[in-house]
Write a protein that holds these residues in place. Structure first.
Motif, short mmCIF file in Angstrom:
data_model
loop_
_atom_site.label_atom_id
_atom_site.label_comp_id
_atom_site.label_asym_id
_atom_site.label_seq_id
_atom_site.Cartn_x
_atom_site.Cartn_y
_atom_site.Cartn_z
N GLY A 42 7.49 -23.85 -27.83
CA GLY A 42 8.77 -23.26 -27.45
C GLY A 42 9.80 -23.25 -28.57
O GLY A 42 10.74 -22.47 -28.54
N ARG A 43 9.62 -24.12 -29.57
CA ARG A 43 10.56 -24.18 -30.69
C ARG A 43 10.10 -23.32 -31.87
O ARG A 43 10.73 -23.31 -32.91
N GLY A 44 8.97 -22.63 -31.71
CA GLY A 44 8.47 -21.76 -32.78
C GLY A 44 7.58 -22.46 -33.78
O GLY A 44 7.26 -21.89 -34.82
N ARG A 45 7.19 -23.68 -33.49
CA ARG A 45 6.29 -24.40 -34.40
C ARG A 45 4.85 -23.98 -34.13
O ARG A 45 4.39 -24.01 -32.99
N LEU A 46 4.18 -23.57 -35.19
CA LEU A 46 2.82 -23.08 -35.04
C LEU A 46 1.87 -24.17 -34.57
O LEU A 46 1.96 -25.31 -35.00
N ARG A 47 0.94 -23.77 -33.70
CA ARG A 47 -0.05 -24.73 -33.18
C ARG A 47 -1.33 -24.73 -34.00
O ARG A 47 -2.18 -25.55 -33.79
N ARG A 48 -1.50 -23.76 -34.87
CA ARG A 48 -2.67 -23.67 -35.76
C ARG A 48 -3.97 -23.59 -34.97
O ARG A 48 -4.75 -24.51 -34.90
N VAL A 49 -4.19 -22.44 -34.38
CA VAL A 49 -5.43 -22.15 -33.67
C VAL A 49 -6.15 -21.10 -34.53
O VAL A 49 -5.93 -19.89 -34.35
N PRO A 50 -6.97 -21.54 -35.48
CA PRO A 50 -7.53 -20.62 -36.49
C PRO A 50 -8.17 -19.35 -35.93
O PRO A 50 -7.87 -18.25 -36.42
N GLU A 51 -9.02 -19.47 -34.93
CA GLU A 51 -9.72 -18.28 -34.43
C GLU A 51 -8.73 -17.28 -33.84
O GLU A 51 -8.78 -16.08 -34.13
N SER A 52 -7.83 -17.77 -33.04
CA SER A 52 -6.82 -16.92 -32.41
C SER A 52 -5.86 -16.35 -33.45
O SER A 52 -5.50 -15.16 -33.39
N ASP A 53 -5.44 -17.18 -34.40
CA ASP A 53 -4.51 -16.73 -35.44
C ASP A 53 -5.12 -15.61 -36.28
O ASP A 53 -4.47 -14.60 -36.55
N VAL A 54 -6.37 -15.77 -36.67
CA VAL A 54 -7.04 -14.75 -37.49
C VAL A 54 -7.16 -13.45 -36.71
O VAL A 54 -6.89 -12.36 -37.23
#
Length: 71
Positions: A42-54
C-alpha cells in the motif's frame, strides 16, 4: 529540505520534468514504470515477485512498441 534548498517534492518534480523533456529530445523513448504497475504494498514498496514483474514489464514494453508502430 534538500541540499539545493528546496523541499524534496519540489526537487523530485523538477527532476521529473527535466527527464520528461530531455530523454525524448535525445531520440529516446521514456517508459515510466510505477510501483502500482508491479506487485507493491500500500505504500508503493515493491514486493519483488520476479515472474510477475517480468511478465508485467514485458507487457508494458510490448504495448509501447505497438503504439509506436501505429504511429
Amino acid at each position: 529540505m534538500t541540499v539545493s534548498g528546496v523541499h524534496r517534492g519540489e526537487q523530485r518534480a523538477r527532476y521529473d520534468g527535466y527527464r520528461d523533456t530531455q530523454i525524448p529530445a535525445r531520440g529516446l523513448r521514456l517508459v515510466v514504470v510505477r510501483p502500482s504497475d508491479l506487485a507493491a504494498d500500500g505504500r508503493g514498496r515493491l514486493r519483488r515477485v520476479p515472474e510477475s514483474d517480468v511478465e508485467t514489464l514485458r507487457g508494458l514494453l510490448v504495448g509501447v512498441a505497438e503504439r509506436d508502430a501505429r504511429g
